[in-house]
Motif scaffolding. Structure first.
Motif, mmCIF file in Angstrom:
data_model
loop_
_atom_site.group_PDB
_atom_site.id
_atom_site.type_symbol
_atom_site.label_atom_id
_atom_site.label_comp_id
_atom_site.label_asym_id
_atom_site.label_seq_id
_atom_site.Cartn_x
_atom_site.Cartn_y
_atom_site.Cartn_z
ATOM 1 N N HIS A 202 32.790 -32.917 -4.324
ATOM 2 C CA HIS A 202 32.897 -32.375 -5.985
ATOM 3 C C HIS A 202 32.033 -33.251 -6.518
ATOM 4 C CE1 HIS A 202 35.536 -31.196 -8.586
ATOM 5 N NE2 HIS A 202 35.247 -31.658 -9.572
ATOM 6 N N GLU A 203 31.654 -34.005 -6.855
ATOM 7 C CA GLU A 203 30.552 -34.023 -8.030
ATOM 8 C C GLU A 203 28.892 -33.787 -7.580
ATOM 9 O OE1 GLU A 203 30.732 -38.323 -8.913
ATOM 10 O OE2 GLU A 203 32.550 -38.316 -8.808
ATOM 11 N N SER A 204 28.747 -33.962 -6.238
ATOM 12 C CA SER A 204 27.249 -33.214 -5.665
ATOM 13 C C SER A 204 27.211 -32.453 -5.950
ATOM 14 C CB SER A 204 27.331 -33.439 -4.129
ATOM 15 O OG SER A 204 27.465 -35.164 -3.899
ATOM 16 N N LEU A 207 27.177 -30.914 -9.115
ATOM 17 C CA LEU A 207 25.483 -31.700 -9.294
ATOM 18 C C LEU A 207 24.757 -30.871 -9.274
ATOM 19 C CD1 LEU A 207 23.439 -33.836 -10.757
ATOM 20 C CD2 LEU A 207 23.426 -34.394 -8.712
ATOM 21 N N SER A 208 24.823 -29.871 -7.979
ATOM 22 C CA SER A 208 23.729 -29.036 -7.415
ATOM 23 C C SER A 208 24.298 -26.763 -7.765
ATOM 24 C CB SER A 208 24.538 -28.616 -6.202
ATOM 25 O OG SER A 208 25.958 -27.645 -5.683
ATOM 26 N N GLU A 209 24.871 -26.793 -8.563
ATOM 27 C CA GLU A 209 25.042 -26.189 -9.938
ATOM 28 C C GLU A 209 25.172 -26.111 -10.716
ATOM 29 O OE1 GLU A 209 29.547 -26.033 -9.293
ATOM 30 O OE2 GLU A 209 29.405 -24.847 -7.429
ATOM 31 N N THR A 210 24.300 -27.785 -11.644
ATOM 32 C CA THR A 210 23.898 -27.522 -12.822
ATOM 33 C C THR A 210 22.192 -27.737 -12.348
ATOM 34 O OG1 THR A 210 23.805 -30.205 -12.399
ATOM 35 C CG2 THR A 210 25.439 -28.853 -13.694
ATOM 36 N N TYR A 211 21.391 -27.200 -13.551
ATOM 37 C CA TYR A 211 20.072 -27.273 -13.068
ATOM 38 C C TYR A 211 19.192 -28.631 -13.326
ATOM 39 C CZ TYR A 211 15.287 -26.179 -15.062
ATOM 40 O OH TYR A 211 13.838 -25.877 -14.713
ATOM 41 N N LEU A 224 25.230 -40.758 -6.516
ATOM 42 C CA LEU A 224 25.900 -40.720 -5.627
ATOM 43 C C LEU A 224 25.468 -41.046 -3.650
ATOM 44 C CD1 LEU A 224 25.887 -36.910 -6.428
ATOM 45 C CD2 LEU A 224 28.257 -39.330 -6.991
ATOM 46 N N ALA A 225 23.866 -41.309 -3.621
ATOM 47 C CA ALA A 225 23.709 -41.629 -2.402
ATOM 48 C C ALA A 225 24.089 -43.251 -1.785
ATOM 49 C CB ALA A 225 22.233 -41.565 -2.275
ATOM 50 N N ASP A 226 23.938 -44.004 -2.852
ATOM 51 C CA ASP A 226 24.470 -45.262 -2.517
ATOM 52 C C ASP A 226 26.161 -45.293 -1.921
ATOM 53 O OD1 ASP A 226 22.130 -46.568 -3.396
ATOM 54 O OD2 ASP A 226 22.755 -46.480 -5.055
ATOM 55 N N LEU A 325 27.851 -26.038 1.616
ATOM 56 C CA LEU A 325 28.511 -25.403 0.591
ATOM 57 C C LEU A 325 27.550 -25.075 -0.963
ATOM 58 C CD1 LEU A 325 32.112 -24.792 0.560
ATOM 59 C CD2 LEU A 325 30.322 -23.382 1.641
ATOM 60 N N PHE A 326 26.383 -26.411 -0.705
ATOM 61 C CA PHE A 326 25.975 -26.696 -2.031
ATOM 62 C C PHE A 326 25.022 -25.738 -2.520
ATOM 63 C CE2 PHE A 326 26.743 -31.607 -1.007
ATOM 64 C CZ PHE A 326 27.762 -31.794 -1.262
ATOM 65 N N THR A 327 24.670 -25.109 -3.719
ATOM 66 C CA THR A 327 24.254 -23.837 -4.586
ATOM 67 C C THR A 327 23.044 -24.126 -3.927
ATOM 68 O OG1 THR A 327 24.759 -24.526 -6.370
ATOM 69 C CG2 THR A 327 25.940 -22.940 -5.522
ATOM 70 N N SER A 328 21.679 -25.233 -4.810
ATOM 71 C CA SER A 328 20.907 -26.086 -4.406
ATOM 72 C C SER A 328 21.515 -26.705 -3.674
ATOM 73 C CB SER A 328 20.173 -25.768 -5.860
ATOM 74 O OG SER A 328 20.941 -26.687 -6.534
#
Length: 380
Positions: A202-204, A207-211, A224-226, A325-328
């Protein structure tokens, strides 16, 4: 607050020591497993006594009429096969406990430390623990009651044989309870893993939807990777526990599942006979029928905890598919962490195998039930 779950687990552990199943000591205060001399000597004494009684019983002739009274020959064969399998399973369990003692001690200590690391695991599993141990207690108390009730009816040789059969049954019941509890704790940890993974995904996704502002964006991605790496590490440890557990229960597992097959078939047959003829015609007591029902309940609990854990693992794999489903694109390290845990699940498929002969799945369980029904009809 009173920790009744911890008391139940300690009672089960001490009961395992009394019947000769546990040959090491658990230090509940320090969370360590130690090879205490007193525990070893007591376990050796109990196991030697069991082996001596088994040898004495094998060298003597049995009077089956003393055991079965006026039961027909088909009922006798069904009960003899069931009891013989449980006896063989109990003896193999005792022998394997000594052969795999060092390996079991390492596993017990590792599982115990995981258990202490997350106290909420005990609370998440409390009702399943209560149901499982309650069924085991009812089964063992009924066996004791049947043995005591048969004192006046059976001779000394037959009585010792019946007590030995029930003792072996208590040993295999407790061994299966220990297996069940470890799988149950792994499943509770899987629930924690799924919760953490949902949060990271959810946090990822947010994050993908923000600039992507470079400094803060990369820092958040590394964080998040950790978390993903920690999830992957814990999942690998849990799967390793299950793999080692299946290897340690290989021969006993085969005997138990063959016993389940015969037991379910015979239960269907005896249930039909009871419905048709009644307790009096079959010369069965309410205690004996209740004991059979408790064994049936125990088998169902053992099978479904495995199937539910497999479902939890499939759900974990399905959650990882949401990363598409991540946008970017995210940071390279975070993308690599997602790919790493997915490859880990692909390389090491989560499965329960019995002696590398067959795999336990919902489809194989359904096939077994269909075969049981077919053979029950033939038997009837």
């Amino acid at each position: 607050m009173f920790d009744w779950v911890g008391l139940l687990l300690k009672t089960a552990y001490y009961y395992g020591q009394i019947i000769g199943l546990c040959n090491f000591k658990i230090d509940w205060q320090r969370g360590r497993v130690v090879a205490a001399q007193r525990s070893i000597i007591f376990a050796i004494a109990i196991n030697v006594l069991i082996c001596m009684v088994v040898l004495l019983q094998i060298t003597k002739k049995f009077n089956l009429d003393a055991y079965f009274s006026r039961a027909n020959q088909q009922h006798q064969y069904v009960i003899i096969v069931m009891v013989s399998l449980r006896m063989a399973s109990g003896l193999s369990t005792i022998l394997n406990r000594w052969r795999q003692r060092a390996q079991r001690m390492r596993m017990a200590e590792f599982v115990f430390r995981l258990f202490l690391k997350k106290p909420q695991v005990k609370q998440m599993s409390r009702w399943a623990i209560l149901v499982k141990l309650s069924v085991a207690v009812v089964s063992d108390f009924l066996q004791m009651a049947i043995s005591i009730d048969s004192v006046g009816r059976l001779g000394s040789k037959q009585f010792v044989g019946m007590v030995l059969a029930f003792w072996m049954s208590a040993i295999i019941n407790m061994a299966l309870s220990q297996y069940y509890l470890i799988i149950l704790f792994v499943r509770a940890y899987y629930h924690l893993l799924k919760t953490k993974l949902r949060q990271v995904i959810h946090e990822s996704q947010m994050l993908s939807e923000t600039y992507p502002r470079r400094g803060a964006f990369m820092t958040k991605c590394c964080f998040l990777a950790d978390r993903i790496d920690n999830i992957a590490k814990l999942q690998n440890e849990l799967q390793s526990i299950v793999t080692q557990l299946n290897q340690m229960f290989d021969l006993q597992g085969m005997m138990v599942y063959v016993g389940y097959y015969i037991f379910f078939t015979s239960t269907n047959y005896i249930t039909y006979s009871l419905a048709k003829n009644g307790l009096e015609q079959l010369h069965l007591t309410v205690r004996a029928v209740t004991l059979g029902f408790s064994w049936w309940m125990d088998a169902i609990l053992n099978l479904f905890v495995i199937l539910n854990l497999l479902d939890d693992h499939k759900e974990l794999e399905r959650l990882l598919e949401d990363r598409t489903l991540f946008t970017s694109a995210l940071d390279v390290r975070l993308e690599q962490s997602f790919e790493s845990i997915q490859l880990q699940l692909i390389r090491n498929p989560f499965k329960f195998e019995v002696l590398d002969i067959f795999t336990i799945t919902r489809s194989s369980f359904a096939a077994m039930m269909g075969s049981i029904i077919t053979h029950s009809i033939f038997l009837i």
